[in-house]
Structure formats: structure tokens, C-alpha cells
Design a protein around this motif. Structure first.
Motif, short mmCIF file in Angstrom:
data_model
loop_
_atom_site.label_atom_id
_atom_site.label_comp_id
_atom_site.label_asym_id
_atom_site.label_seq_id
_atom_site.Cartn_x
_atom_site.Cartn_y
_atom_site.Cartn_z
N ALA A 1 -11.91 -2.51 0.94
CA ALA A 1 -10.60 -2.25 1.54
C ALA A 1 -10.42 -0.78 1.86
CB ALA A 1 -9.49 -2.73 0.59
N CYS A 2 -10.89 0.10 0.97
CA CYS A 2 -10.77 1.54 1.22
C CYS A 2 -11.54 1.94 2.48
CB CYS A 2 -11.29 2.32 0.02
SG CYS A 2 -10.23 2.22 -1.45
N MET A 3 -12.72 1.36 2.67
CA MET A 3 -13.50 1.65 3.87
C MET A 3 -12.77 1.18 5.12
SD MET A 3 -17.43 0.78 2.75
CE MET A 3 -17.87 0.77 4.49
N ALA A 4 -12.22 -0.04 5.05
CA ALA A 4 -11.51 -0.59 6.21
C ALA A 4 -10.22 0.19 6.50
CB ALA A 4 -11.19 -2.07 5.96
N LEU A 5 -9.55 0.68 5.46
CA LEU A 5 -8.32 1.45 5.65
C LEU A 5 -8.59 2.78 6.36
CD1 LEU A 5 -6.54 0.82 2.21
CD2 LEU A 5 -5.88 -0.12 4.43
N LYS A 6 -9.76 3.36 6.12
CA LYS A 6 -10.11 4.60 6.82
C LYS A 6 -10.26 4.33 8.31
CE LYS A 6 -12.60 6.82 2.99
NZ LYS A 6 -13.93 7.34 2.54
N ASP A 7 -10.82 3.17 8.65
CA ASP A 7 -11.02 2.83 10.06
C ASP A 7 -9.73 2.41 10.75
OD1 ASP A 7 -13.72 3.33 9.72
OD2 ASP A 7 -14.23 1.23 9.33
N ILE A 8 -8.84 1.77 10.00
CA ILE A 8 -7.56 1.29 10.56
C ILE A 8 -6.43 1.94 9.77
CG2 ILE A 8 -6.27 -0.73 11.32
CD1 ILE A 8 -9.08 -0.68 12.39
N PRO A 9 -6.09 3.20 10.03
CA PRO A 9 -5.11 3.92 9.21
C PRO A 9 -3.71 3.34 9.23
CG PRO A 9 -5.67 5.18 11.18
CD PRO A 9 -6.63 4.04 11.12
N GLY A 10 -3.37 2.59 10.27
CA GLY A 10 -2.03 2.01 10.33
C GLY A 10 -1.77 1.03 9.20
N HIS B 1 -1.46 7.97 5.54
CA HIS B 1 -1.99 8.54 4.30
C HIS B 1 -3.50 8.71 4.41
CE1 HIS B 1 1.92 7.45 2.62
NE2 HIS B 1 1.73 6.22 3.09
N ASP B 2 -4.00 9.90 4.03
CA ASP B 2 -5.45 10.11 4.05
C ASP B 2 -6.08 9.77 2.71
OD1 ASP B 2 -4.60 12.16 2.45
OD2 ASP B 2 -5.62 13.77 3.56
N TYR B 3 -5.35 9.10 1.86
CA TYR B 3 -5.84 8.64 0.57
C TYR B 3 -5.49 7.16 0.43
CZ TYR B 3 -0.91 9.53 -0.40
OH TYR B 3 0.46 9.55 -0.33
N CYS B 4 -6.16 6.49 -0.49
CA CYS B 4 -5.92 5.07 -0.72
C CYS B 4 -5.43 4.85 -2.14
CB CYS B 4 -7.21 4.27 -0.48
SG CYS B 4 -7.86 4.37 1.19
N ASP B 5 -4.14 4.69 -2.30
CA ASP B 5 -3.56 4.32 -3.58
C ASP B 5 -3.35 2.81 -3.56
OD1 ASP B 5 -3.59 6.90 -4.43
OD2 ASP B 5 -1.43 7.22 -4.31
N ILE C 1 -3.92 1.98 -8.45
CA ILE C 1 -5.18 2.71 -8.63
C ILE C 1 -5.13 3.94 -7.73
CG2 ILE C 1 -7.70 2.61 -8.52
CD1 ILE C 1 -7.49 -0.42 -8.61
N ARG C 2 -4.91 5.11 -8.30
CA ARG C 2 -4.76 6.34 -7.51
C ARG C 2 -6.11 6.79 -6.95
NH1 ARG C 2 0.77 6.30 -7.10
NH2 ARG C 2 1.67 5.95 -9.17
N ASP C 3 -6.09 7.23 -5.69
CA ASP C 3 -7.30 7.76 -5.03
C ASP C 3 -8.48 6.82 -5.23
OD1 ASP C 3 -5.99 10.18 -4.20
OD2 ASP C 3 -6.15 10.88 -6.27
N ALA C 4 -8.26 5.55 -4.94
CA ALA C 4 -9.30 4.54 -5.16
C ALA C 4 -10.54 4.82 -4.33
CB ALA C 4 -8.75 3.15 -4.82
N GLY D 1 4.73 4.18 -6.03
CA GLY D 1 3.87 4.55 -4.92
C GLY D 1 2.98 3.40 -4.51
N GLY D 2 1.78 3.71 -4.10
CA GLY D 2 0.88 2.69 -3.59
C GLY D 2 0.97 2.65 -2.07
N THR D 3 -0.18 2.61 -1.40
CA THR D 3 -0.20 2.58 0.06
C THR D 3 -0.67 1.24 0.59
OG1 THR D 3 -2.48 3.46 0.11
CG2 THR D 3 -0.67 5.06 0.14
N PHE D 4 -1.26 0.42 -0.26
CA PHE D 4 -1.78 -0.89 0.16
C PHE D 4 -1.91 -1.75 -1.08
CE2 PHE D 4 -5.40 -3.76 1.14
CZ PHE D 4 -4.91 -4.34 2.30
N THR D 5 -1.65 -3.05 -0.96
CA THR D 5 -1.66 -3.95 -2.12
C THR D 5 -2.73 -5.04 -1.96
OG1 THR D 5 0.68 -3.61 -2.65
CG2 THR D 5 -0.31 -5.65 -3.42
N ILE D 6 -3.38 -5.36 -3.07
CA ILE D 6 -4.30 -6.50 -3.13
C ILE D 6 -3.80 -7.45 -4.21
CG2 ILE D 6 -6.65 -7.29 -3.55
CD1 ILE D 6 -7.67 -4.61 -2.62
#
Length: 414
Positions: A251-260, A273-277, A293-296, A327-332
Motif C-alpha cells: 500500500a505504501c508503494m501504491a500511495l507514492k504512485d497515486i498521492p491523491g 502527504h509525503d509520508y504514509c501513516d 502505524i507512523r511513517d510506515a 491522524g492517519g492518512t490511509f486505512t486498512i
């Protein structure tokens, strides 16, 4: 007499709900020993005693709302000789509440057989008592896994699943009773956590333009990698190798490619966000909580698994901190552990997307012109269409699918 006050609960939190009393009037109390559990919007907080002595009067009831700094109980310091004599009269009224609640539903649960002042009855939370009523499990025969050895709902449900097959036959005479007793209902006040969850989920539905897109993923490669390395992994890192580590990394890899998908809307601005929480849904006795999970993206698979394992343990003990769920930028959310085949998860505001994982199921699929059986999982991505377009959502899921089906991509960041 020493007063017991509601402690500071965290930034911007001014009140809580009394979840349960851990000590009854007349019980001996040590310094820093928890005497009550309070429920805030997200976690349960235990109230410790500041002195050693004997538990005095409980000034509030379970379910009452109390403010920070309010006095909720008194403690007789030092345990004076007169103190033990007074509690029986004082506790005579509140102590029978647990047995009375059991009796009102016509249960023959062994919980009724406990003495009114026994610690066993007093330590059962409302959710545990309800589980005992529904399953007929004898709580006195169970070993609690919660804090200080207290029983949790999961302990009762596990014991119910492991009950001998002969148990239903023994309960047959009691099963006939409801025919004459009529239908019954139970009314339980919503916990503060459940009220907050309901409010936030409804807010998400009313605010976000939610849409869900699906894909499926072949879990063969991950399952084989896990089977091959799980023993070495646990020996080296001291934690079991699960599937969530792979999905969080992917997910972190995919979030870098699709920042929205990793962004949020604040007013008329989009925040990238340039980080993945990564928020992960974890089961707790009072419901699901979502620690972060901060800075996953900076963690290894082992680091992710250790963090998730720690969250799960402390969620069960009720020791998660408020800051760990902010916080948190994306949920699983992994509904597959409960057997879910497919779902449409709801966004956790102000995040713009949530990924739903489901159970792994062998299904026939076509590979190289041949029909073969593969362990497949459905993926669901719910997203805010105000920020994420359909093309971006599908691209995200495809990137995630590719990384899981070929874990080598996780190593070379492809």
C-alpha cells in the motif's frame, strides 16, 4: 478519606463515561491499583488509586458521564478496622446488580451462583456478562487474558466454541423454558466509543462522495513466501509473519504512485502527504479501534508486524493511548479474519480512502489458457470521489495487486 478524581484524559477531552467499577466498597486497594474504567471517545482509561486503604463510597454509577477532575469515589486510607465492617451494608445494594441482571433474563448461568460481594461478579464488564448469558459459559472456570487476569468477551466466546458436544443436550430442559416465558428484549446503552464510531461513519457518508471499486488478488506467492520463511522470521524478529506486513508495504508503494489516495480535503484545499501513516483496524473488547502505524513507508515488514502485534495486545488490554489513534492518512481494514468475502468499507474522515481485505478462498481461475485453482482474495477500495478519480482508484488497486502477486516488486520498489 482520600478522594479519587477523574484524571486528565488527553488533549481536548473533557469528559468520559464510567465503564465499570473494578473495586467494590470494602475491597482492599493498593497504591496505583485501578479501581474504575472510564470510556472516552476512543479508548478505555483506568483510574488508579492514589493511596492504599479500603474502597469507600462509589459516587457515580456505571454509565454516568463524568468530567475531568470530578470526584468519583472515596478511599479510607490505611484500611481502618472499622472500614471492613461498613462495606457489607454499603455494598449490599450495588453488588447484586450483576446477579440481578442475569436473573432478569431467566438465565441459569453459573454467574448467579457467585457471592454478591465476590470479585468474580464485580469484575465482569457488561459486554462479558452479556456474552456469558448468551453462551451459558461458566466464567468461574475461565482464565482471563485481559489486564490483571480479567475476563474479556473474546475469552467467553472462545470457551463457548470449545464447549463439549454434549453440552447442548444437558441444556435441553432449559431451552424449553422460553416457550412459556415469552419473548425478551435487552436494552444496553451505547458506549461512548460506539457513539463516536456511529457519529464519524455517518459524517463520512454525509460529507464524502463515496464510491467503492473492487479487484481480486492471487495470494499464492505470498502464501508460499510465508510458509517458507515464517519459522526463520519468528526466530529472528520475535514476531509471527502475517499477511498485513505485505499489504502495508504494498500500500505504501501504491500511495507514492497515486498521492491523491493518501491525501485529504480541508476546506477548499487538498492536502497531499509525503509520508504514509497507515491506520489499521484492530479488534478490542469494546469494538474496533484504529491505531496508526507512523511513517510506515520507512519500516520493514518485521517492523510493521511488530507494531501491529503490539497494537493488538494493548487494544485487548485497553492500554492504547489517544495519541496512537490520532491522524492517519490511509486505512486498512481486514474483515477477512472474521470470514468476510466482500464488503464496501467506509472512509475514516478526513482520509480520502480505505482498503478492505477479505478472506482467502480457493477459486478456479484461468492461467495460460488452463483452469487452475488458486487462493484468491477480493480487495475493496472505498474512496472520496471529490478527490480521487476512478482511474486513480483502479490504478492504485492494480499496483497493490501486482506487488502482492509478485512480492519481488516490494524489494526493488517497482
Amino acid at each position: 478519606m482520600a478522594d479519587v478524581k477523574v484524571p486528565v484524559l488527553g488533549e481536548s477531552i473533557t469528559e468520559a463515561t464510567v465503564g465499570e467499577w473494578l473495586k467494590n466498597p470494602g475491597d482492599p486497594v493498593k497504591v496505583d491499583e485501578p479501581i474504575a474504567s472510564l470510556e472516552t471517545d476512543k479508548v478505555s482509561v483506568e483510574v488508579p488509586s492514589t493511596v492504599a486503604g479500603v474502597m469507600g463510597e462509589q459516587l457515580v454509577k456505571v454509565g454516568d458521564t463524568v468530567e475531568v477532575g470530578a470526584v468519583i469515589a472515596t478511599i479510607a486510607e490505611g484500611g481502618a478496622a472499622a472500614s471492613p465492617a461498613a462495606p457489607p451494608a454499603a455494598s449490599a445494594a450495588p453488588a447484586p446488580t450483576a446477579p440481578a441482571a442475569v436473573a432478569s433474563y431467566g438465565s441459569s448461568s453459573p454467574a448467579q451462583g457467585q457471592a454478591p460481594g465476590s470479585d468474580g461478579a464485580a469484575a465482569l464488564s457488561p459486554s462479558v456478562r452479556r456474552a456469558v448469558l448468551e453462551t451459558g459459559v461458566d466464567p468461574s472456570n475461565l482464565q482471563g487474558t485481559g489486564r490483571d487476569g480479567r475476563l474479556t468477551k473474546e475469552d467467553v466466546m472462545t470457551a463457548a466454541q470449545n464447549k463439549p458436544a454434549a453440552a447442548p443436550a444437558a441444556a435441553a430442559p432449559a431451552a424449553a423454558a422460553p416457550a412459556t416465558g415469552g419473548r425478551k428484549e435487552e436494552r444496553v446503552k451505547m458506549t461512548r466509543l460506539r457513539q463516536t464510531v456511529a457519529k464519524r461513519l455517518k459524517e463520512a457518508q454525509n460529507t464524502a462522495a463515496m464510491l467503492t471499486t473492487f479487484n481480486d488478488v492471487d495470494m499464492t506467492a505470498v502464501i508460499e513466501a510465508r510458509a517458507k520463511y515464517k519459522d526463520l522470521f519468528e526466530k529472528k524478529h520475535g514476531v509471527r509473519l502475517g499477511f498485513m506486513g505485505f499489504f502495508v508495504k504494498a500500500a505504501c508503494m501504491a500511495l507514492k504512485d497515486i498521492p491523491g489516495v493518501n491525501g485529504s480535503i480541508e476546506g477548499d484545499e487538498i492536502v497531499y502527504h509525503d509520508y504514509c501513516d497507515i491506520s489499521v483496524a484492530v479488534s478490542a473488547p469494546n469494538g474496533l479501534v484504529v491505531p496508526v502505524i507512523r511513517d510506515a513507508e520507512t519500516l520493514s515488514v518485521a517492523g510493521i508486524e511488530k507494531t501491529i502485534g503490539d497494537f493488538g495486545k494493548r487494544a485487548k488490554d485497553g492500554t492504547l493511548k489517544m495519541d496512537e489513534m490520532r491522524g492517519g492518512t490511509f486505512t486498512i481494514s481486514n474483515g477477512g479474519v472474521f470470514g468476510s468475502l466482500m464488503s464496501t468499507p467506509i472512509i475514516n474522515p478526513p482520509q480520502s480512502a480505505v482498503l478492505g481485505l477479505h478472506r482467502i478462498e480457493e477459486r478456479p481461475v484461468v492461467r495460460d489458457g488452463q483452469v487452475v485453482v488458486r487462493p484468491m482474495m477480493y480487495l475493496a477500495l472505498s474512496y472520496d470521489h471529490r478527490l480521487v478519480d476512478g482511474r486513480e482508484a483502479v490504478t492504485f488497486l492494480v499496483a497493490l495487486k501486482n506487488a502482492i502477486e509478485d512480492p519481488t516488486r516490494l524489494l526493488i520498489d517497482l
